[in-house]
Design a protein around this motif. Structure first.
Motif, PDB file in Angstrom:
ATOM      1  N   SER A 232       0.935  -1.300   0.002  1.00 47.01           N
ATOM      2  CA  SER A 232       0.000  -0.008   0.016  1.00 47.01           C
ATOM      3  C   SER A 232       0.889   1.311  -0.129  1.00 47.01           C
ATOM      4  O   SER A 232       0.509   2.214  -0.688  1.00 47.01           O
ATOM      5  CB  SER A 232      -1.003   0.179   1.313  1.00 47.01           C
ATOM      6  OG  SER A 232      -0.244  -0.104   2.383  1.00 47.01           O
ATOM      7  N   LEU A 233       2.054   1.183   0.718  1.00 44.82           N
ATOM      8  CA  LEU A 233       2.997   2.401   0.686  1.00 44.82           C
ATOM      9  C   LEU A 233       3.498   2.494  -0.543  1.00 44.82           C
ATOM     10  O   LEU A 233       3.718   3.782  -1.104  1.00 44.82           O
ATOM     11  CB  LEU A 233       3.986   2.095   1.812  1.00 44.82           C
ATOM     12  CG  LEU A 233       5.006   3.215   1.878  1.00 44.82           C
ATOM     13  CD1 LEU A 233       4.514   4.426   2.385  1.00 44.82           C
ATOM     14  CD2 LEU A 233       6.190   3.030   3.000  1.00 44.82           C
ATOM     15  N   LEU A 234       3.803   1.606  -1.364  1.00 40.90           N
ATOM     16  CA  LEU A 234       4.482   1.599  -2.982  1.00 40.90           C
ATOM     17  C   LEU A 234       3.288   2.216  -3.540  1.00 40.90           C
ATOM     18  O   LEU A 234       3.503   3.018  -4.645  1.00 40.90           O
ATOM     19  CB  LEU A 234       4.829   0.315  -3.147  1.00 40.90           C
ATOM     20  CG  LEU A 234       6.098  -0.164  -2.479  1.00 40.90           C
ATOM     21  CD1 LEU A 234       6.318  -1.559  -3.027  1.00 40.90           C
ATOM     22  CD2 LEU A 234       7.357   0.652  -2.749  1.00 40.90           C
ATOM     23  N   ILE A 235       2.031   1.891  -3.548  1.00 42.14           N
ATOM     24  CA  ILE A 235       1.027   2.308  -4.273  1.00 42.14           C
ATOM     25  C   ILE A 235       0.709   3.878  -4.205  1.00 42.14           C
ATOM     26  O   ILE A 235       0.553   4.551  -4.855  1.00 42.14           O
ATOM     27  CB  ILE A 235      -0.411   1.512  -4.001  1.00 42.14           C
ATOM     28  CG1 ILE A 235      -0.035  -0.040  -4.598  1.00 42.14           C
ATOM     29  CG2 ILE A 235      -1.646   1.996  -4.772  1.00 42.14           C
ATOM     30  CD1 ILE A 235      -1.226  -0.839  -4.315  1.00 42.14           C
ATOM     31  N   ASP A 236       0.754   4.153  -2.918  1.00 39.20           N
ATOM     32  CA  ASP A 236       0.340   5.460  -2.713  1.00 39.20           C
ATOM     33  C   ASP A 236       1.412   6.521  -3.064  1.00 39.20           C
ATOM     34  O   ASP A 236       1.354   7.833  -3.591  1.00 39.20           O
ATOM     35  CB  ASP A 236       0.469   5.937  -0.978  1.00 39.20           C
ATOM     36  CG  ASP A 236      -0.877   5.051  -0.587  1.00 39.20           C
ATOM     37  OD1 ASP A 236      -1.807   4.832  -1.211  1.00 39.20           O
ATOM     38  OD2 ASP A 236      -0.923   4.778   0.690  1.00 39.20           O
ATOM     39  N   THR A 237       2.934   5.862  -3.191  1.00 38.25           N
ATOM     40  CA  THR A 237       3.838   6.845  -3.725  1.00 38.25           C
ATOM     41  C   THR A 237       4.065   6.980  -5.130  1.00 38.25           C
ATOM     42  O   THR A 237       4.342   7.820  -5.667  1.00 38.25           O
ATOM     43  CB  THR A 237       5.384   6.289  -3.162  1.00 38.25           C
ATOM     44  OG1 THR A 237       5.275   5.077  -3.266  1.00 38.25           O
ATOM     45  CG2 THR A 237       5.218   6.489  -1.468  1.00 38.25           C
TER      46      THR A 237
END
Length: 545
Positions: A540-545
């Motif tokens: 999810s962190l990668l998707i948000d960035t």
């Protein structure tokens, strides 16, 4: 089917291999052996071919695919020992030099030992002063061509023969002078006997050198003789230890240890480093065998057994006396007679000029050096500071048994390394070697690479502390790899047990045990949920960035 397997196994055992053994006169003996033939069988064939009864001094030497020399073991299979593809090539050589070669019972045995020492002289393993060198060569000349005859032997006839790695015109004249004036009337057998008596008195008689390095990284040659253990460094014999003072021989990897027990309960440990672990093991094995032969009852029993031989002396076919015999003459290497004398004098600087040799090699006192505790560290400075009683000078130049063609097969690039080593040390090469080197080393880049490798080998890479550190690091790395491998296998088994649907009886029994169920629900499931949560958060962190 069983009959086919048995017939196939029988054919495998009955398969024959071709063997070629190079004899001491450079002729060859070829035979066939079966797959399971032992070394003793091949050795007995050779001794029967040579009509030799005093066998115990001789052996068969070979080189394995890794270019390491070995002595053939008589109790083991020849094929398994050689580990190479047939046809097999080996050498028949003297393995244990007799302490008194003149005391051998039969002339055929003395003749074979004579051929071996003649090879040692030519290959640079036997060093002596100029007068002794001239006398030995004159004995060879008398044995090979008989009395001097002005009609058959023109001026400079001795220069047609190659007795040593390098010659000088002065030495050749001295050889011819002795042959003309002192040896007339001697039969080949008498000349060979006198040759053996003279050779036995030399410092390097019976030396089969093993190249090593001391703890300071200095090059050395270790050898075992009928009288004890010797170390040669530069142009000196720096150690001589009698066999009754050798307490123990030991090796670990590339490190060779010699434990010496001397008077007044003084103990010394000599430490040297071989080029490879295989070379160190070969060195240790040679030491053990020589100590057992010379330090026990073996040598005495061999002499007693020889004294019981009663037969008509066998006929000896000498190379120089029977021209029709298919074996080469006295020269083992390229002759130099075709080279102009002035050029030859410039190219071949005699290594025999001024060579010194002690006469009491069989009875001299072992070299002793001060030690701290039970460990001896042979440093060069301490050697140079020693008195003449503790260091025996054997030559004006460094002991270099590789100065001529080696007597056993070696690596294809050995000639290039030999030539490079001479160039690095400031030595000259023969005309024939220069031609060969031009064909085998075409580019300067290759020469530079080989030279760098040779210098690295000669200079060494650190002392024993560095080697100990390297061994420790390698041990730790091996342990780490084994541990990681075991953990990987356990993790794979755990995943199969918990996540797969394999319904195998072995896995089913494990899953049904209370211990596994407790581990699965109390530890594995929470751990899996934690990993899944972490992975989702990272995604999810990668998707948000």
């Amino acid at each position: 089917m069983l009959s086919r397997l048995m017939s196939g196994s029988s054919r495998s055992l009955e398969r024959e291999y071709s063997c070629t053994v190079r004899l001491l006169d450079d002729s060859e003996y070829t035979c066939t052996i079966q797959r399971d033939a032992k070394g003793q069988y091949l050795f007995d064939l050779l001794c029967h071919h040579l009509n030799l009864l005093e066998k115990d001094y001789f052996g068969i030497r070979f080189v394995d695919p890794d270019k390491q020399r070995h002595w053939l073991e008589f109790t083991k299979s020849v094929v398994k020992q050689l580990r190479s593809q047939p046809p097999f090539t080996m050498c028949f050589r003297v393995k244990f030099y007799p302490a008194d070669p003149a005391a051998l019972k039969e002339e055929i045995t003395r003749y074979l030992v004579f051929l071996q020492i003649k090879r040692d002289l030519y290959h640079g393993r036997l060093l002596c002063k100029t007068s002794d060198a001239a006398l030995l060569a004159a004995y060879i000349l008398q044995a090979e061509i008989g009395d001097y005859d002005p009609g058959k032997h023109p001026e400079g006839y001795s220069s047609k023969f190659q007795f040593f790695p390098k010659h000088s015109e002065k030495l050749e004249k001295k050889i011819a002078e002795i042959h003309k004036t002192e040896l007339s009337g001697q039969t080949p057998a008498t000349s060979e006997l006198n040759f053996l008596r003279k050779a036995q008195t030399l410092e390097t008689y019976g030396v089969d050198p093993h190249p090593c390095k001391d703890v300071s990284g200095n090059a050395a040659f270790l050898a075992f003789t009928p009288f004890g253990f010797v170390v040669l460094q530069g142009n000196k014999r720096v150690h001589f230890i009698k066999w009754n003072e050798v307490a123990k021989l030991k090796f670990e990897g590339k490190t060779f240890y010699l434990y010496v027990s001397q008077k007044e309960e003084k103990k010394i440990i000599l430490t040297y480093f071989a080029p490879t672990p295989e070379a160190c093991k070969h060195l240790w094995k040679c030491g053990i065998e020589n100590q057992a032969f010379y330090n026990g009852r073996v040598a005495k029993e061999v002499m007693e057994s020889s004294a019981k031989i009663k037969r008509e002396p066998p006929e000896i076919h000498r190379a120089g006396m029977v021209p029709s015999r298919s074996c080469p003459s006295i020269t083992h290497g390229p002759r130099l007679s075709s080279v102009p004398r002035t050029r030859r004098r410039a190219v071949h600087i005699s290594i025999m000029e001024g060579l010194e040799s002690l006469r009491d090699s069989a009875h001299s006192t072992p070299v002793r050096s001060s030690s701290h505790g039970d460990t001896f560290l042979p440093h060069v400075r301490s050697i140079r500071a020693d008195s003449n009683e503790r260091v025996a000078v054997i030559a004006d130049e460094a002991y270099s048994p590789a100065d001529s063609v080696l007597p056993t097969p070696v690596a294809e690039h050995s000639l290039e390394l030999m030539l490079l080593s001479r160039q690095i040390n400031g030595a000259t090469c023969s005309i024939e070697e220069e031609k060969e080197s031009e064909a085998s080393t075409p580019t300067a880049a290759e020469v530079e690479v080989l030279g760098g490798e040779l210098r690295a080998l000669c200079q060494g890479h650190g002392g024993p502390e560095q080697e100990q550190v390297n061994k420790f690091v390698l041990s730790v790395l091996r342990l780490l790899l084994v541990t990681v491998g075991l953990l990987f296998v356990l993790l794979l088994l755990l995943i199969i047990l918990t996540e797969s649907d394999l319904d195998i009886a072995f896995f089913r029994d494990i899953r049904q045990t209370p211990e596994f169920e407790q581990f699965h629900y109390q530890y594995f499931c929470p751990l899996r949920r934690w990993f899944a949560c972490k992975i989702r958060s990272v995604v999810s962190l990668l998707i948000d960035t």
